[in-house]
Design a protein around this motif. Structure first.
Motif, PDB file in Angstrom:
ATOM      1  N   GLU A  38       0.698  -0.747  -0.076  1.00 17.93           N
ATOM      2  CA  GLU A  38       0.073   0.594  -0.507  1.00 17.93           C
ATOM      3  C   GLU A  38       1.138   1.580   0.242  1.00 17.93           C
ATOM      4  N   LYS A  39       0.811   2.031  -0.971  1.00 18.05           N
ATOM      5  CA  LYS A  39       1.043   3.265  -0.932  1.00 18.05           C
ATOM      6  C   LYS A  39       0.396   4.156  -1.983  1.00 18.05           C
ATOM      7  N   GLY A  40       0.785   6.019  -0.700  1.00 18.56           N
ATOM      8  CA  GLY A  40      -0.354   6.692  -2.051  1.00 18.56           C
ATOM      9  C   GLY A  40      -1.661   6.144  -1.855  1.00 18.56           C
ATOM     10  N   ILE A  77      -3.519  -3.077  -9.572  1.00 18.00           N
ATOM     11  CA  ILE A  77      -3.468  -2.145  -9.181  1.00 18.00           C
ATOM     12  C   ILE A  77      -4.904  -2.062  -8.931  1.00 18.00           C
ATOM     13  N   LEU A  78      -4.964  -1.707  -7.264  1.00 15.24           N
ATOM     14  CA  LEU A  78      -6.146  -1.650  -6.808  1.00 15.24           C
ATOM     15  C   LEU A  78      -6.429  -0.488  -6.482  1.00 15.24           C
ATOM     16  N   ARG A  79      -7.782   0.909  -5.728  1.00 10.27           N
ATOM     17  CA  ARG A  79      -7.975   2.198  -5.381  1.00 10.27           C
ATOM     18  C   ARG A  79      -7.781   1.756  -3.486  1.00 10.27           C
ATOM     19  N   ARG A  80      -6.910   1.981  -3.019  1.00  8.92           N
ATOM     20  CA  ARG A  80      -6.191   2.302  -1.771  1.00  8.92           C
ATOM     21  C   ARG A  80      -7.371   2.751  -0.539  1.00  8.92           C
ATOM     22  N   ARG A  81      -8.426   3.534  -1.563  1.00  3.74           N
ATOM     23  CA  ARG A  81      -9.629   3.434  -0.122  1.00  3.74           C
ATOM     24  C   ARG A  81     -10.795   2.607  -0.799  1.00  3.74           C
TER      25      ARG A  81
END
Length: 336
Positions: A117-119, A194-198
Motif C-alpha cells: 500500500e502506497k499513496g 493495482i487497486l484503489r487503496r480507499r
C-alpha cells in the motif's frame, strides 16, 4: 530433477471441478487433456507438475485465455473454497480479506501474493513459490481476477481495478479490460493487480464474526469465553488468535479492535500482570499445538497460520516453548 517435481504437494480446490461443470466442461476431459489418470479428480493434493498441467488443459479446452479466466472466476462458488480461504469472504473489510488470502496463498504453494500500500494505490504482485517456472497464463489471470472478485462479492459493489499487468499473452484483452474495468497490459515485467487503496476500507456485507471464528481452523475458546465472560487479558488473546491467520496481529490492530489507545491497552495489560508480547507468544503457542493436532496440516502451514514467515523461526520458537521440535512433539502427542 525438474523443479516442479521437487516442490511440495499442492492442495487442489474441489471447487475447480464444480466450476468446470458449470461451464459445460467435463472434469474427465480436462484430466485426459492433461494426460493424467481420472483418479486425479478425487485427489486432495497433487504435484506441481500435475497442478500446472490441469490448468493448462483447462485453458486449451476453453480456447481463449481471457474467456477461461472470466468464466471460471465468475462461476466458482465461494462455498467450494477450503475453510481457510472461505474465511476471507467473511472478513471485516476488503483489506482484512486480502491479507487473509495472502496468508492462505503463502502456505499453499505455488502462488504467493505480495501486497503493498502506497499513496492512493494498493499493488498486489503474484510470485511463484519454490519454482522459477511461471504457471500457465490462465492460472495467473484467475489468481489476480479472483482478488477483485473477492472485493466485489464481499462489499456488494462493482469494484474496478486501476490496472492489471501480465508477463504473458492473455488472449482477448478487451474482454479482460471489461472485466477488470481498467487497462490491461501484457508483456509486463511482473504480474500485478493495482487497486484503489480507499477501496480496502470498504466493509464486507458478508462479515460474520461468529462464522469467521468457525471457519478459521481450531480457534480455541475457553468455557468462560464461550459464555462471553472473558477477562480483558483473555479478550486480547482471543483477538490475537483471530488475527493470526490474517497476518495483522500487532498491538495497533488489537487496540483499534478494542477502541483503545495503545498506551491504555498496555497499561491495562500491565495491571493484569502481563504484556502484549507475552500474550502474542501464548496465543501462538496454544494455536500451534492445536494446529499440530490436525494431521492434515503440514508443519510449514502451521508456521504460517501462527504468523511466522519462515519455518526456521517457527522451529526456534516452538523449541523454546516445548523443548522439542514440532514434528517430534506431534508424533509424541498424536491422538491425544
Amino acid at each position: 530433477m525438474n523443479q516442479q517435481q521437487s516442490m511440495k504437494p499442492i492442495k487442489f480446490p474441489a471447487g475447480f471441478w464444480t466450476g468446470l461443470e458449470q461451464l459445460g466442461i467435463a472434469p474427465q476431459d480436462v484430466a485426459r487433456q492433461a494426460g493424467l489418470p481420472l483418479t486425479i479428480i478425487t485427489q486432495v493434493k497433487v504435484s506441481a507438475a500435475e497442478y500446472f498441467a490441469l490448468w493448462q488443459a483447462y485453458s486449451d479446452l476453453i480456447g481463449d485465455i481471457a474467456r477461461g479466466i472470466i468464466g471460471l472466476v465468475t462461476a466458482f462458488e465461494t462455498s467450494q473454497y477450503p475453510p481457510d480461504a472461505l474465511a476471507t469472504y467473511h472478513a471485516r473489510d476488503y483489506r482484512d480479506a486480502l491479507n487473509r488470502m495472502a496468508r492462505y496463498k503463502q502456505m499453499c504453494p505455488p502462488e504467493r501474493l505480495l501486497i503493498t500500500e502506497k499513496g492512493e494505490e494498493c499493488t498486489i504482485e503474484l510470485q511463484w513459490q519454490e519454482t522459477e517456472e511461471p504457471g500457465p497464463a490462465v492460472l495467473t489471470g484467475i489468481t489476480l481476477a479472483y482478488l477483485l472478485e473477492l472485493g466485489r462479492r464481499g462489499t456488494g459493489q462493482t469494484l474496478t481495478a486501476l490496472g492489471a499487468e501480465f508477463t504473458q499473452p492473455m488472449g482477448d484483452e478487451e474482454a479482460l479490460e471489461r472485466y477488470f474495468g481498467c487497462p490491461v497490459r501484457t508483456g509486463a515485467a511482473k504480474n500485478r493487480l493495482i487497486l484503489r487503496r480507499r477501496d480496502l476500507d470498504l466493509p464486507f456485507v458478508t462479515y460474520n464474526a461468529e462464522l469467521l471464528e468457525l471457519l478459521t481452523p481450531v480457534l480455541e475458546r475457553t468455557l468462560d469465553e464461550q459464555a462471553g465472560r472473558r477477562s480483558f487479558t483473555g479478550t486480547v488473546k482471543w483477538i490475537i488468535k483471530q488475527s493470526l491467520m490474517g497476518g495483522r496481529y500487532d498491538i495497533q490492530t488489537v487496540a483499534r479492535e478494542l477502541k483503545l489507545s495503545e498506551r491504555t491497552l498496555q497499561r491495562r495489560l500491565t495491571d493484569e500482570g502481563t504484556s502484549f508480547k507475552q500474550l502474542l507468544a501464548q496465543a501462538r503457542h496454544e494455536q500451534a499445538k492445536a494446529y499440530l493436532a490436525d494431521p492434515l496440516l503440514d508443519i510449514h502451514e502451521v508456521a504460517c497460520l501462527v504468523g511466522y514467515e519462515d519455518q526456521n523461526s517457527f522451529y526456534r520458537a516452538f523449541r523454546s516453548w516445548e523443548g522439542d521440535t514440532p514434528a517430534h512433539w506431534r508424533a509424541e502427542h498424536a491422538g491425544f
